[in-house]
Motif scaffolding. Structure first.
Motif, PDB file in Angstrom:
ATOM      1  N   GLU A 185     -29.978  33.546 -23.566  1.00  6.93           N
ATOM      2  CA  GLU A 185     -29.113  34.583 -24.511  1.00  6.93           C
ATOM      3  C   GLU A 185     -28.475  35.394 -23.671  1.00  6.93           C
ATOM      4  N   ASN A 262     -24.024  29.173 -41.374  1.00  5.02           N
ATOM      5  CA  ASN A 262     -22.950  29.860 -40.639  1.00  5.02           C
ATOM      6  C   ASN A 262     -21.793  29.958 -41.080  1.00  5.02           C
ATOM      7  N   VAL A 429     -29.062  29.124 -34.945  1.00  7.66           N
ATOM      8  CA  VAL A 429     -29.102  29.981 -33.877  1.00  7.66           C
ATOM      9  C   VAL A 429     -28.524  29.160 -32.698  1.00  7.66           C
ATOM     10  N   ARG A 430     -28.861  27.865 -32.632  1.00  3.17           N
ATOM     11  CA  ARG A 430     -28.348  26.980 -31.578  1.00  3.17           C
ATOM     12  C   ARG A 430     -29.165  27.277 -30.212  1.00  3.17           C
ATOM     13  N   LYS A 460     -28.923  21.113 -32.622  1.00  7.77           N
ATOM     14  CA  LYS A 460     -27.753  22.055 -31.732  1.00  7.77           C
ATOM     15  C   LYS A 460     -26.625  21.224 -31.959  1.00  7.77           C
ATOM     16  N   ASP A 464     -23.053  22.113 -33.342  1.00  6.53           N
ATOM     17  CA  ASP A 464     -21.985  22.478 -32.364  1.00  6.53           C
ATOM     18  C   ASP A 464     -20.760  21.748 -32.742  1.00  6.53           C
ATOM     19  N   GLU A 468     -19.672  27.454 -34.351  1.00  6.64           N
ATOM     20  CA  GLU A 468     -20.590  28.200 -33.179  1.00  6.64           C
ATOM     21  C   GLU A 468     -21.817  28.644 -33.735  1.00  6.64           C
ATOM     22  N   GLY A 469     -22.938  29.294 -32.873  1.00  6.38           N
ATOM     23  CA  GLY A 469     -24.042  29.587 -33.606  1.00  6.38           C
ATOM     24  C   GLY A 469     -23.753  30.842 -34.286  1.00  6.38           C
TER      25      GLY A 469
END
Lengths: 678, 678
Positions: A185, A262, A429-430, A460, A464, A468-469
């Motif tokens: 991250e 999200n 959160v990816r 993910k 995606d 986005e996350g």
């Protein structure tokens, strides 16, 4: 790193124990009230008590955040991510933020909101690291005169990444996961020696946490006590080759559900930025959410009749409600504990502990509740609510599998709950590799590593495709010029001349104090090129590049009046790097520095202070080349020169971050954003 | 990455199964001979058989390496590390190397040398990755016309780091450990999307390996079968708070022992470079080592009388020797299996399986044998012998603890064997986080994570006080200009002008073919600045910088005769990037390109080909600044310009790698090395 590890762990312990004790007292009281009122048919009182016991702590937490330190809202992970990316986020690593964050998250978890304590713990670790590495506290006006060497942006950032890792280690008992989190991250430049320092800090943090918590749980010295694992110990959970497609499907579901989460949260946050601006309205919103949470819980307990025989379920406060004697309400047991404990229940309750419909209804409500909660003006983490939502639908899948393959030993609803939790969190959160390791460490089970990886990768991928996350979405909404991992595609034909800001404000090597003061007052730039003035200043020529000087350096020069007319030479004035280290990181503003009219005619020789050989780039460099330079070296500004080494422009992070790829349903489009300055 | 994962795993499976079957047959035969001869007192025959069965495979493996592909010697990890650091190591990722490596390591393990198969597997993964990502094989003259986009140094390097990770994943069944290995030892620029691609490949690799091996072991589909773990499953191995000091002491011992190993091996390698240069001598040395190994083994079995009752020890070929009926020789059981199986025995044999003296003698001999073996001209890994040495002394510590704390449940010699193994390996290779994770994954036990971390960190600290890790030592001996993680300390007052090579060979924007051909013939540089010639060419002026052109580009230009006189314009010649991709990575040498005398007067316009905006640096940049630019962006050469943007010098990796820190017993000294060109 030792200190960072220990103090982060101690803060985490305090939060842990405060939440544990607070929730325990709250639910014990509520259980007593409910048990009493079921017989006397006065259930409205326990409901009101519940609302009250939710609202009061939440109001405290929310008021702290809103009125004292707004930057302590949310999980803090987006802010830490920005900080590690090289963006200065104001007040993010101050002690005040830490205190508000720690008290705030304790309040919001005790207040029964759909939040976790993990994100704030990570942020706390970052603050601790930033504080300790500097060896002084500006808030408390104490300077311990140690670690002066670290009073510099890059060093501080390295420590903050270590603190974030220590925070993860303390939050999940996952030292390796912490290091990976910090890298996945945050970091941009992998550095071996930094990594093993981070690793060391995380290890110390986990160790301290285990020592303290094992003592708290009455088993001092037993560091391997399974109760220290956040999500309980998974034993003998083997899986079969043929189950992998199921895990992949669950990964897809998690990706879809996370993308929906999200999307809804994005819309909600935009709404909040536009309309919920007054401070009291922010507090009011949290009150509404807290009351709603209690209402939903009470409603489900009242109307869902899911009775199970006592003794099987390891819940601490079973409530009987309308169940027969010797039975308890399974729904009540999920609501009458902290979200973290509920996750543990869903992972480890034996098969048949819950009814399909109650879990489904719980999932639906909790999904929307947690979506509504994230972004409120309270200190709150996203990990636990996502895991809980995912564990709920994962358990539903597990029940379905039991129907499909009755009597198979490998069908264990707890395992599917874990996979579902991973899928949901991964979809939101990816993260992939760090999340896999964190979940492995938090469940103490290595066997499920491969299924977890498969699930997280799928989640993910699927997520995606849509957006986005959540952290990146919030960073974008914050208007922070963060740089991605790769230069934006389709940008190879954009050149430095198009990206750069020009004309540039430059200083001559020997400059008058008046001009410096004026420029600092009128411009907001942080770096200025120092040039030899053009021989023929007709406006069409540029100055030859000599070096780069920072705003903070100029401020210190003005503050200490290091002018040519007052000093015989630099060395006599005792001009050292100490001036800069002492002022770091809160330099005065230009308004706080007084420059008299007489002084305005003095001059300053910038050459001994400026950086004589900063990174520069030619005007015909392409955008990806600039991008790699910024990303790889963590630059904040870059001087653009022409073929004759004359300054033609400056590129800052903001100039690069303007170019973002709009990703919509798999199609890509390069667009220039207008960054909102807030 | 899917293909890379699958093929790497399949190669690993082939090596695994070949070694398993080969060793099995060998030891079954030897056991039969020994059992027969103990009664008939003809033990010299089994000894001769043993020597023969050691020497024959080793000679095959050694001859392959010496006569066919010398670069396949050793573990390949130092070479892969160089490659990932940005240095071109010739022939390191060719198919021939892969074949020699795979066959060679099978031979050396079957030949009973003190080697493991893990290092070569990692190298194999790297070769597979380099091959597949290019979609063509120059060795087989096949071009599949796929993946053309990847025919470029940076892309290929990314894949190679993925291949190395897949190799670790296949060697140890450790996907997360693989990713971390690849990062800790190789990558310089952490990239999120690259990381999760690597992670995906490692996962596929582990998965494939588990599927194939579980089928081979007769339990198809059981991916969680404990027999797939390299070092067997550790069950319920808890540790106590008070044991941590013991682990730290063991870490120190490992660091010391590892440092001694590295020192001896360094001296030995220097000796080998100087005196063992003839090919047949190299083969002869391996024969001597192979025979010695058998002699040591036989001697220990003969003279150490360590009898244990049958049935307790899970060895496959127990030999009775002079033991009573119903007993077997414990020493024989260690020698009559592959080193990997011996490690497993030492980890899992119940307490009291071995005698203190026999383990001590075994440790002493094995330490020197493995030190002698590493660096021989055979394909061999270092992990397993180090682990075995460490497991031996770790078990000795465990026995001591049993004496000190009799009857304590937490004293388990197997656990101390694991810690000792970690300490020894950590002391030799100096990896921390990746090794921790690899060992956790290879033993399927998470509980011992913290002790392993403590031990590995201590071992690294203690070892680093004395010398560098074994891989770095070998890289230094190879004379490769590898760059460390941090700029050398004490180098802040060294400027680009001191580091750079000058005068520089430059080309004009439009250059004659003759000059290009001459320069390429006479100079070995890989990059040349393109300049506007100085207006007044009196030798004191420099040309103004216009761009950078690579040797490979010039070669392609000469090869395709892209001259001004033969082409009307560039587009007519169909000049595309295809020329470069087709030639990649084995460009012809200048000798293979014919330039006629007439052509020498033609000119080439370099402007459309050159890189018009490469990274440059000012002449007054400091060494750390140059270093960060090289390390962060993976550069190979950097043009140094003066204030007027005129080319004054070039800096290459070699120029930077000259500055190394001589570290001796904790003191540091910056020195300029002369890099040996071999």
């Amino acid at each position: 790193m030792i200190f960072i590890g220990i103090i982060t762990a101690l803060i985490a312990c305090c939060i842990d124990i405060a939440i544990e004790e607070g929730s325990s007292a709250k639910f014990a009281f509520l259980k007593e009230q409910v048990d009493k009122c079921v017989a006397e048919e006065c259930l409205v009182y326990p409901f009101l008590y519940w609302v009250l016991l939710n609202v009061v702590p939440v109001v405290i937490g929310s008021a702290l955040v809103v009125y004292i330190e707004p930057v302590a809202a949310g999980s803090g992970i987006p802010q830490v991510k920005c900080y590690l990316n090289g963006v200065k986020v104001p007040r993010i690593v101050r002690i005040k933020t830490l205190i508000v964050k720690a008290v705030g998250v304790t309040c919001s978890v005790i207040g029964g909101l759909a939040v976790g304590k993990e994100g704030p713990m990570i942020h706390s670790g970052a603050v601790v690291a930033a504080g300790i590495s500097q060896g002084k506290s500006t808030t408390f006006r104490r300077d311990f005169n140690i670690f002066k060497y670290f009073r510099e942006d890059h060093e501080k950032r390295d420590f903050v990444s270590g603190g974030a890792a220590a925070g993860v280690a303390a939050a999940f008992g996952a030292p390796v996961g912490g290091v990976l989190f910090s890298l996945e991250e945050g970091a941009s430049f992998w550095n071996q020696s930094l990594t093993w320092r981070i690793f060391f800090g995380s290890m110390i943090s986990t160790f301290t946490l285990n020592v303290v918590l094992s003592t708290y749980h009455g088993r001092p010295g037993e560091l391997t006590f399974a109760g220290l694992l956040n999500f309980g110990k998974f034993d003998n959970t083997s899986y079969d080759f043929r189950e992998l497609p199921v895990f992949i499907v669950m990964g897809c579901l998690g990706g879809l559900s996370g993308a929906l989460f999200n999307y809804l949260n994005f819309k909600l946050t935009v709404f909040r930025i536009r309309y919920i601006t007054k401070k009291y309205v922010k507090v009011l919103e949290t009150v509404v959410v807290a009351a709603c949470t209690a209402t939903v819980g009470m409603g489900m307990i009242l109307y869902l009749n899911d009775c199970k025989p006592l003794g099987e379920d390891p819940t601490k406060y079973p409530i009987q409600m309308y169940c027969a004697d010797g039975q308890y309400s399974a729904v009540g047991s999920i609501w009458f504990q902290t979200p973290e404990a509920s996750v543990r229940s869903l992972f480890h309750d034996p098969p048949g502990s819950h009814k399909l419909t109650s879990i489904l209804i719980f999932f639906t409500f909790y999904f929307f509740l947690s979506c509504w909660t994230y972004g409120l003006s309270v200190s709150s983490g996203l990990f636990i609510p996502s895991l809980l939502t995912g564990a709920a639908w994962g358990r539903v899948v597990g029940m379905g599998m039991e129907e499909l393959f009755p009597g198979q030993t490998w069908v264990d609803p707890g395992k599917y709950a874990l996979i579902g939790a991973a899928a949901q969190l991964g979809g939101v959160v990816r993260m992939t590799i760090s999340l896999t390791v964190i979940l492995i460490e938090a469940t103490g089970n290595l066997t499920l590593g491969l299924p977890l990886m498969v699930t997280l990768l799928t989640a993910k991928w699927v997520g995606d495709y849509f957006n986005e996350g959540i952290y990146d979405t919030h960073i974008q909404l914050m208007g922070v010029p963060i740089l991605g991992w790769e230069p934006p595609p389709l940008s190879h034909n954009i050149y430095a001349t198009e990206v750069m800001s020009c004309p540039v404000v430059t200083f001559n090597s020997v400059e008058t104090v008046g001009k410096i003061a004026d420029v600092l007052t009128n411009e907001t730039y942080n770096g200025f090129p120092v040039v030899d003035p053009p021989l023929c200043p007709d406006g069409r020529n540029f100055g030859t590049f000599r070096g780069l000087i920072l705003r903070s350096q100029l401020i210190v020069v003005l503050q200490h009046k290091l002018y040519n007319e007052t000093a015989e030479s630099w060395s006599h004035k005792g001009f050292t790097i100490k001036y800069f280290r002492d002022a770091y990181p809160r330099y005065p503003t230009i308004q706080q520095v007084h420059v008299s009219d007489e002084e305005r005619h003095f001059t300053v020789d910038l050459r001994p202070i400026m950086n004589p050989a900063p990174y520069t780039c030619l005007h015909n460099a392409s955008l990806p080349r600039l991008f790699r330079l910024f990303r790889g070296l963590g630059l904040r500004h870059l001087v653009i020169v022409n073929d004759n080494n004359e300054v033609v422009g400056m590129v800052t992070r903001k100039d690069l971050a303007r170019y973002r790829v709009e990703k919509h349903m798999g199609r890509m489009r390069l667009e220039e954003l207008t960054i909102l300055d807030r």
